[in-house]
Design a protein around this motif. Structure first.
Motif, PDB file in Angstrom:
ATOM      1  N   GLU A 167       0.792  -1.266   0.030  1.00 55.89           N
ATOM      2  CA  GLU A 167      -0.188   0.136   0.060  1.00 55.89           C
ATOM      3  C   GLU A 167       0.845   1.501   0.246  1.00 55.89           C
ATOM      4  OE1 GLU A 167      -3.220  -0.195  -0.330  1.00 55.89           O
ATOM      5  OE2 GLU A 167      -3.426  -2.398   0.144  1.00 55.89           O
ATOM      6  N   PRO A 168       0.436   2.350  -0.648  1.00 59.35           N
ATOM      7  CA  PRO A 168       1.088   3.470  -0.437  1.00 59.35           C
ATOM      8  C   PRO A 168       1.124   4.070   0.925  1.00 59.35           C
ATOM      9  CG  PRO A 168      -0.870   3.976  -1.566  1.00 59.35           C
ATOM     10  CD  PRO A 168      -0.914   2.440  -1.372  1.00 59.35           C
ATOM     11  N   GLY A 169       2.162   4.808   1.419  1.00 58.76           N
ATOM     12  CA  GLY A 169       2.323   4.984   2.452  1.00 58.76           C
ATOM     13  C   GLY A 169       1.598   6.673   2.682  1.00 58.76           C
ATOM     14  N   ALA A 170       1.654   6.918   3.939  1.00 56.85           N
ATOM     15  CA  ALA A 170       0.690   8.334   4.513  1.00 56.85           C
ATOM     16  C   ALA A 170       1.142   9.425   3.596  1.00 56.85           C
ATOM     17  CB  ALA A 170       0.751   8.504   5.758  1.00 56.85           C
ATOM     18  N   THR A 171       2.307   9.613   3.341  1.00 52.79           N
ATOM     19  CA  THR A 171       2.866  10.687   2.402  1.00 52.79           C
ATOM     20  C   THR A 171       2.628  10.719   1.264  1.00 52.79           C
ATOM     21  OG1 THR A 171       4.813  10.923   4.319  1.00 52.79           O
ATOM     22  CG2 THR A 171       4.905  12.144   2.279  1.00 52.79           C
ATOM     23  N   ALA A 172       2.853   9.360   0.656  1.00 53.29           N
ATOM     24  CA  ALA A 172       2.411   9.335  -0.783  1.00 53.29           C
ATOM     25  C   ALA A 172       1.034   9.482  -1.122  1.00 53.29           C
ATOM     26  CB  ALA A 172       2.695   7.755  -1.216  1.00 53.29           C
ATOM     27  N   VAL A 173       0.003   8.996  -0.024  1.00 51.43           N
ATOM     28  CA  VAL A 173      -1.310   9.210  -0.421  1.00 51.43           C
ATOM     29  C   VAL A 173      -1.792  10.729  -0.133  1.00 51.43           C
ATOM     30  CG1 VAL A 173      -3.497   8.770   0.844  1.00 51.43           C
ATOM     31  CG2 VAL A 173      -1.910   6.861   0.621  1.00 51.43           C
ATOM     32  N   ALA A 174      -1.153  11.635   0.688  1.00 50.82           N
ATOM     33  CA  ALA A 174      -1.250  12.812   0.812  1.00 50.82           C
ATOM     34  C   ALA A 174      -0.707  13.699  -0.318  1.00 50.82           C
ATOM     35  CB  ALA A 174      -0.507  13.510   2.205  1.00 50.82           C
ATOM     36  N   LEU A 175       0.071  13.136  -1.026  1.00 52.19           N
ATOM     37  CA  LEU A 175       0.679  13.811  -2.371  1.00 52.19           C
ATOM     38  C   LEU A 175      -0.226  13.376  -3.501  1.00 52.19           C
ATOM     39  CD1 LEU A 175       4.647  13.562  -1.732  1.00 52.19           C
ATOM     40  CD2 LEU A 175       2.994  15.547  -1.677  1.00 52.19           C
ATOM     41  N   GLY A 176      -1.418  12.390  -3.459  1.00 51.94           N
ATOM     42  CA  GLY A 176      -2.034  12.069  -4.408  1.00 51.94           C
ATOM     43  C   GLY A 176      -2.077  10.702  -4.854  1.00 51.94           C
ATOM     44  N   ALA A 177      -1.009   9.848  -4.406  1.00 54.47           N
ATOM     45  CA  ALA A 177      -0.939   8.434  -4.873  1.00 54.47           C
ATOM     46  C   ALA A 177      -2.133   7.762  -4.339  1.00 54.47           C
ATOM     47  CB  ALA A 177       0.199   7.728  -4.263  1.00 54.47           C
ATOM     48  N   ASP A 178      -2.755   6.955  -5.152  1.00 53.99           N
ATOM     49  CA  ASP A 178      -4.019   6.151  -4.810  1.00 53.99           C
ATOM     50  C   ASP A 178      -3.846   4.655  -5.094  1.00 53.99           C
ATOM     51  OD1 ASP A 178      -4.074   6.170  -7.626  1.00 53.99           O
ATOM     52  OD2 ASP A 178      -5.990   7.523  -7.737  1.00 53.99           O
ATOM     53  N   ASP A 179      -2.761   4.214  -5.627  1.00 57.03           N
ATOM     54  CA  ASP A 179      -2.380   3.122  -6.007  1.00 57.03           C
ATOM     55  C   ASP A 179      -0.855   2.484  -5.923  1.00 57.03           C
ATOM     56  OD1 ASP A 179      -2.792   0.139  -6.256  1.00 57.03           O
ATOM     57  OD2 ASP A 179      -3.258   0.253  -8.625  1.00 57.03           O
ATOM     58  N   PHE A 180      -0.314   1.400  -5.540  1.00 63.47           N
ATOM     59  CA  PHE A 180       1.115   1.107  -5.392  1.00 63.47           C
ATOM     60  C   PHE A 180       1.263  -0.395  -5.494  1.00 63.47           C
ATOM     61  CE2 PHE A 180       4.445  -0.213  -2.543  1.00 63.47           C
ATOM     62  CZ  PHE A 180       5.466   0.634  -3.076  1.00 63.47           C
ATOM     63  N   ASN A 181       2.374  -0.660  -6.151  1.00 63.48           N
ATOM     64  CA  ASN A 181       2.710  -2.114  -6.477  1.00 63.48           C
ATOM     65  C   ASN A 181       4.439  -2.149  -6.173  1.00 63.48           C
ATOM     66  OD1 ASN A 181       3.965  -2.770  -9.139  1.00 63.48           O
ATOM     67  ND2 ASN A 181       1.744  -2.038  -9.445  1.00 63.48           N
ATOM     68  N   LEU A 182       4.637  -3.379  -5.555  1.00 67.00           N
ATOM     69  CA  LEU A 182       6.084  -3.940  -5.863  1.00 67.00           C
ATOM     70  C   LEU A 182       5.988  -5.033  -6.722  1.00 67.00           C
ATOM     71  CD1 LEU A 182       6.831  -3.448  -1.793  1.00 67.00           C
ATOM     72  CD2 LEU A 182       7.843  -2.069  -3.669  1.00 67.00           C
ATOM     73  N   SER A 183       7.151  -5.197  -7.370  1.00 68.30           N
ATOM     74  CA  SER A 183       7.273  -6.243  -8.218  1.00 68.30           C
ATOM     75  C   SER A 183       7.981  -7.549  -7.739  1.00 68.30           C
ATOM     76  CB  SER A 183       8.279  -6.009  -9.430  1.00 68.30           C
ATOM     77  OG  SER A 183       9.654  -5.512  -9.060  1.00 68.30           O
ATOM     78  N   ASP A 184       7.290  -8.831  -7.853  1.00 70.35           N
ATOM     79  CA  ASP A 184       7.831  -9.979  -7.360  1.00 70.35           C
ATOM     80  C   ASP A 184       9.292 -10.207  -8.222  1.00 70.35           C
ATOM     81  OD1 ASP A 184       5.667 -10.184  -5.989  1.00 70.35           O
ATOM     82  OD2 ASP A 184       4.686 -11.581  -7.403  1.00 70.35           O
ATOM     83  N   GLU A 185      10.205 -10.677  -7.444  1.00 68.21           N
ATOM     84  CA  GLU A 185      11.863 -10.954  -8.138  1.00 68.21           C
ATOM     85  C   GLU A 185      12.454 -12.167  -7.508  1.00 68.21           C
ATOM     86  OE1 GLU A 185      12.612  -9.090 -10.516  1.00 68.21           O
ATOM     87  OE2 GLU A 185      11.494  -7.212 -10.063  1.00 68.21           O
ATOM     88  N   VAL A 186      12.945 -12.673  -8.377  1.00 69.06           N
ATOM     89  CA  VAL A 186      13.908 -13.767  -8.249  1.00 69.06           C
ATOM     90  C   VAL A 186      15.296 -13.314  -7.762  1.00 69.06           C
ATOM     91  CG1 VAL A 186      14.834 -15.987  -9.155  1.00 69.06           C
ATOM     92  CG2 VAL A 186      12.759 -15.486  -9.640  1.00 69.06           C
ATOM     93  N   GLY A 187      16.148 -13.946  -6.683  1.00 70.82           N
ATOM     94  CA  GLY A 187      17.356 -13.624  -6.303  1.00 70.82           C
ATOM     95  C   GLY A 187      18.279 -14.644  -5.990  1.00 70.82           C
ATOM     96  N   PHE A 188      19.277 -14.321  -5.355  1.00 69.03           N
ATOM     97  CA  PHE A 188      20.295 -15.293  -4.786  1.00 69.03           C
ATOM     98  C   PHE A 188      20.262 -15.373  -3.177  1.00 69.03           C
ATOM     99  CE2 PHE A 188      21.298 -14.889  -8.981  1.00 69.03           C
ATOM    100  CZ  PHE A 188      21.200 -16.121  -9.476  1.00 69.03           C
ATOM    101  N   VAL A 189      20.715 -16.310  -2.356  1.00 70.78           N
ATOM    102  CA  VAL A 189      20.998 -16.330  -1.231  1.00 70.78           C
ATOM    103  C   VAL A 189      22.032 -17.104  -0.509  1.00 70.78           C
ATOM    104  CG1 VAL A 189      19.250 -18.250  -0.858  1.00 70.78           C
ATOM    105  CG2 VAL A 189      19.885 -16.756   1.069  1.00 70.78           C
ATOM    106  N   LEU A 190      22.819 -16.474   0.285  1.00 68.07           N
ATOM    107  CA  LEU A 190      23.739 -17.321   0.864  1.00 68.07           C
ATOM    108  C   LEU A 190      23.711 -17.669   2.316  1.00 68.07           C
ATOM    109  CD1 LEU A 190      27.081 -15.532  -0.452  1.00 68.07           C
ATOM    110  CD2 LEU A 190      26.124 -17.488  -1.205  1.00 68.07           C
ATOM    111  N   GLN A 191      24.165 -18.710   2.953  1.00 72.20           N
ATOM    112  CA  GLN A 191      23.560 -19.019   4.082  1.00 72.20           C
ATOM    113  C   GLN A 191      24.937 -19.518   5.043  1.00 72.20           C
ATOM    114  OE1 GLN A 191      20.851 -22.497   3.954  1.00 72.20           O
ATOM    115  NE2 GLN A 191      20.047 -21.997   5.915  1.00 72.20           N
TER     116      GLN A 191
END
Length: 214
Positions: free
Chosen positions: A134-158
């Motif tokens: 969801e867009p944060g409070a500041t983004a909403v106050a500036l007019g944002a009404d929708d938001f998304n983050l992309s799903d991604e593949v990555g690597f991991v070390l353990q």
């Protein structure tokens, strides 16, 4: 350390091929969240705008299958929630609110010493799935009404270690993972994309907890 050395001197039964180990952790998720690149900016972000993601502590379950006494395959299950706030150039702003992440992760591990204190290293892949964003409070106050983050593949070390507690399959475990993965953030106003930024997530994920092997 003294307890670990005593256990190492009196090792429990070694892992065997076909064994399954379940570990229940308290896990600290420590992401970065900085902006790597600005692809689109129709609102005029302040110069030197930078962001960071909040840390979180969550319960985690790891399930591990031993292909041999030395090699195993592990997956984890957890959900973690984060905000993204402005820092340099936009200090005090909330840009992303309660982004809910499922970090589907699979690693292959090598155990240096089956039985007693058993350190290990591993590597694998992860698919970050955003279940809610969801867009944060500041983004909403500036007019944002929708938001998304992309799903991604990555690597991991353990890396980590397991310490058996007696001969009944119970143990204590410490685990650390470093992910190398990013995401693309997009803010919209009235259906029009107004900001698109690339972010480095690259979280450290540090865990400690109990285990049971059977």
């Amino acid at each position: 350390m003294a307890t670990a050395l005593m256990l190492a001197a009196n090792p429990a039964a070694a892992q065997e091929a076909g064994d399954i180990q379940v570990r229940v952790f308290a896990t600290g998720v420590l992401p970065d969240g900085e902006i790597d690149e600005v692809n689109l900016d129709l609102v005029g972000l302040p110069a030197n705008t930078q962001t960071e993601a909040s840390d979180n502590v969550v319960p985690t379950v790891a399930i591990e299958y031993f292909v041999s006494p030395e090699f195993s395959i592990e997956t984890i299950c957890c959900l973690t929630q984060h905000d993204v706030d402005g820092v340099d150039g936009a200090a005090g702003t909330e840009l992303v609110s309660d982004a809910l992440l499922l970090p589907a992760t699979f690693t292959a591990k090598y155990h240096f010493n089956a039985g007693g204190v058993s350190p290990y290293v591993g590597a694998g892949v992860s698919y970050f799935i955003w279940l809610d964003d969801e867009p944060g409070a500041t983004a909403v106050a500036l007019g944002a009404d929708d938001f998304n983050l992309s799903d991604e593949v990555g690597f991991v070390l353990q890396a980590g270690f397991d310490v058996p507690l007696g001969d009944d399959g119970f143990g204590f475990s410490v685990d650390a993972k470093r992910y190398f993965i990013g995401t693309t953030a997009r803010w919209y106003a009235n259906g029009v994309k107004v900001i698109e930024t690339e972010h480095n997530l690259d979280p450290w994920v540090v865990s400690a907890g109990v285990s049971y092997r059977f």
